[in-house]
Design an enzyme around this catalytic site. Sequence first.
Site, PDB file in Angstrom:
ATOM      1  N   HIS A   1       0.700  -1.365   0.055  1.00 16.73           N
ATOM      2  CA  HIS A   1       0.105   0.159   0.081  1.00 16.73           C
ATOM      3  C   HIS A   1       0.820   1.252  -0.116  1.00 16.73           C
ATOM      4  CE1 HIS A   1      -3.789   2.511   1.383  1.00 16.73           C
ATOM      5  NE2 HIS A   1      -2.690   3.345   1.687  1.00 16.73           N
ATOM      6  N   GLU A   2       1.887   1.445   0.980  1.00 19.71           N
ATOM      7  CA  GLU A   2       2.799   2.307   1.202  1.00 19.71           C
ATOM      8  C   GLU A   2       3.597   2.619  -0.190  1.00 19.71           C
ATOM      9  OE1 GLU A   2       1.943   4.534   2.901  1.00 19.71           O
ATOM     10  OE2 GLU A   2       0.666   3.387   4.276  1.00 19.71           O
TER      11      GLU A   2
END
Length: 266
Positions: A58-59
């Site tokens: 996600h990051e």
Amino acid sequence: MTTATARHGDRRISPVFLGILAVTAVTGWATWTGFAERPGVAVFLFVTAAWIVSLCLHEYAHARTALHSGDITVGAKGYLTLNPLKYTHALLSVVLPVIFVIMGGIGLPGGAVFIERGRIRGRWRHSLVSAAGPLANVLFAAVCTAPFWLDALDGVPDDFRYALAFLALLQVSAALLNFLPVPGLDGYGVLEPWLSQGLKRQVEPFAPFGLLFVFALLWLPLVNSAFFDTVHAILGHLGVDGHDRYCGQELYRFWQGTNEYCAVSR
């Protein structure tokens, strides 16, 4: 030569991430084969490690999109190495989401990576940087549910199927929460470039409390029910039924003892 080497190092996958990936693979194998003496422990470790992998992805999606949109500083900050220890706040990015999974079975939005927005030009690019993270959760959910919507469950052990169903629930809930247009969440980040300066200034002070506001709302039975009804409806359309979701969460919480209903149905 030095600059090129540094840039290559900035993008090298971190041993920390590789270690988490290895735990995911080993515990996934143990869940699949029934190697573990206590299957719930294997499922717990598999789902938790896979959930941390998804937080890293996600990051990484935020950072990688920012890099291609003009923020060349993300590499030097370590965001392209998939190392969760490089995030702005490791506690909020990894530890707190894992605690919420253990306590309530909900995919808490993690994060964050600090993006230098001043380096990014164009509203569409700003929106895409914000959307990239939850879109990674959507992709992860698609992978987890693929055996279900492809009707390819023949030969898949029950415990592994339950684990995938619960992991998919976490991904869908994380994507939905992240896409909410609430200050501090990615959904608001998608909309923010299109808002007037005056409105953005009015909303800015509330950004640090956006997530707290969302979780306060989720304590309300009506809101909580509506949210999880939406999550379950999405999973149902992807072929993941309530039995698999329920047994996945029950198996994950191995410390509560064996659930006879799920044990018999295996």
